[in-house]
Enzyme design. Structure first.
Site, PDB file in Angstrom:
ATOM      1  N   LYS A  57     -37.185   7.105  64.289  1.00 40.55           N
ATOM      2  CA  LYS A  57     -36.744   5.978  63.337  1.00 40.55           C
ATOM      3  C   LYS A  57     -36.948   6.605  61.817  1.00 40.55           C
ATOM      4  CE  LYS A  57     -35.068   2.954  66.174  1.00 40.55           C
ATOM      5  NZ  LYS A  57     -33.687   2.321  66.094  1.00 40.55           N
ATOM      6  N   SER A  59     -38.106  -4.669  67.181  1.00 37.44           N
ATOM      7  CA  SER A  59     -39.208  -4.909  68.117  1.00 37.44           C
ATOM      8  C   SER A  59     -40.261  -3.833  67.674  1.00 37.44           C
ATOM      9  CB  SER A  59     -38.536  -4.759  69.533  1.00 37.44           C
ATOM     10  OG  SER A  59     -38.091  -3.423  69.977  1.00 37.44           O
ATOM     11  N   GLY A  69     -28.954   0.753  70.939  1.00 37.54           N
ATOM     12  CA  GLY A  69     -28.232   0.307  69.868  1.00 37.54           C
ATOM     13  C   GLY A  69     -27.125   1.568  69.572  1.00 37.54           C
ATOM     14  N   GLY A  70     -27.607   2.683  69.706  1.00 37.70           N
ATOM     15  CA  GLY A  70     -26.674   3.835  69.470  1.00 37.70           C
ATOM     16  C   GLY A  70     -26.882   4.613  68.150  1.00 37.70           C
ATOM     17  N   GLU A  87     -30.247   6.059  79.973  1.00 34.23           N
ATOM     18  CA  GLU A  87     -30.268   4.802  79.687  1.00 34.23           C
ATOM     19  C   GLU A  87     -30.960   3.949  80.945  1.00 34.23           C
ATOM     20  OE1 GLU A  87     -27.274   1.424  78.037  1.00 34.23           O
ATOM     21  OE2 GLU A  87     -26.404   2.248  79.811  1.00 34.23           O
ATOM     22  N   ALA A 110     -30.933  -2.029  81.431  1.00 34.77           N
ATOM     23  CA  ALA A 110     -30.336  -2.260  80.072  1.00 34.77           C
ATOM     24  C   ALA A 110     -29.199  -1.596  79.865  1.00 34.77           C
ATOM     25  CB  ALA A 110     -31.373  -2.137  79.143  1.00 34.77           C
TER      26      ALA A 110
END
Length: 339
Positions: free
Chosen positions: A59, A84, A196-197, A220, A224
């Site tokens: 990220k 989160s 979220g992609g 995945e 979810a």
């Protein structure tokens, strides 16, 4: 399918621009291999270790790209997000490097290790309830009060209009592909966690632009599996709730990421939590790398029966696996192991 310039919210040129922008701030993470895991999987595996990235996860690439794309006027009032964990910490660190405020809305059920990272990097924590509507409502209130710029974790059309020289937040995530294809040019397949992609969008755009024949597969959790359902029916599906140990994979696809997933992701492999936890164990015991559940899911996918027994996957022999993060909540991990 080849990537057409201008068709999606980012492209290879914006990803290369992101690489130049963030190169001095990020780690070029290593690619690890293991003969033992090759033998277990029956394939040649190349692990792109984003768990060694600053902030402990991929990220930081996107957050750094977004923060350093702001002009001085935009940056002055700081940035805000809701997350989160890993994106929250990444944005707090990127803002610290630029010397601007970071307002971080965090749900009350976020892993403590990730909350502590936000505090460690100087982010201001604002708590919300665990639901996405509560996170968004709280973030909107902070925006109104501070005038800060929203840096969404994976999908927000406003980012395109607010940041003139940034096509999309996930251009930063696409730099992973640029590095991986330099480090392991022989790979024929890349497996990427999906939520979220944002990560898989950036990876797929770069990879398919460089080599359209590369397979890009998503991994995945079954608890979810909105992306798998969306892919199956050809439109965005959201779930009333998610249930998975992979706390970083509980978000849903958005308007910017869905077209890329729809067009450029070749397939989505779903695995259950026991398979994810087993993959974490193998990463610890064999690779000697601490990987969070979301980061281990690519290995879980390769080892799953649905992958092994699928004749379509017989040509997936040189596989790049994105170990997306290593921020493990140890108390949750020990409980999972004990089960």
């Amino acid at each position: 399918m080849e990537v057409t310039k201008g068709k999606y919210a980012a492209d290879l040129s914006s990803i290369r621009e992101a690489q130049a922008r963030i190169n001095s701030f990020i780690h070029k993470t290593p690619v690890m291999t293991s003969e033992s895991l090759d033998a277990i999987s029956g394939r040649r595996l190349f692990f792109k270790c984003e768990c060694f990235q600053k902030g402990g996860a991929f990220k930081f690439r996107g957050a750094c790209n977004a923060v350093f794309s702001l002009d001085d006027h935009q940056a002055a009032k700081g940035v805000v997000t809701h997350s989160s964990g890993n994106h929250a910490a990444a944005l707090a660190l990127a803002a610290k490097l630029r010397g601007i405020p970071a307002h971080i809305v965090i749900p009350k059920n976020a892993p403590q290790c990730k909350v502590q990272n936000v505090v460690r990097y100087g982010g201001q924590v604002i708590w919300s309830e665990a639901t996405v509507p509560s996170r968004e409502k709280t973030a909107t209130k902070v925006l109104q009060e501070t005038g800060a710029v929203l840096i969404h974790p994976y999908n927000d059309g406003r980012i395109i209009s607010e940041l003139d020289d940034l096509d999309c937040f996930f251009s930063g995530q696409g730099t992973i592909s640029l590095e991986l294809l330099e480090q392991a040019p022989e790979i024929d397949t890349i497996i990427v966690p999906i939520s979220g992609g944002g990560l898989i969008s950036g990876v797929a755009l770069a990879a398919k632009s460089i080599n359209p024949a590369l397979r890009v597969l998503a991994a995945e959790p079954k608890g979810a599996n909105d992306a798998a359902q969306s892919k199956a029916v050809g439109r965005i599906v959201t779930l009333p709730e998610t249930n998975t140990v992979a706390d970083g994979l509980r978000a849903f696809l958005g308007e910017l990421t869905w077209p890329i997933v729809r067009d450029l992701v070749d397939d989505i492999i779903t695995v259950d939590d026991t398979e994810i936890i087993e993959a974490m164990r193998l990463c610890y015991e064999i690779l000697k790398v601490a990987v969070e559940p979301s980061g281990a899911i690519g290995l879980a996918a390769v080892l799953s029966d649905s992958f092994r027994n699928n004749p379509v996957r017989k040509d997936c022999n040189q596989i790049g696996i994105i170990l997306s993060g290593g921020n493990v909540d140890l108390e949750v991990l020990w409980r999972s192991f004990r089960k």
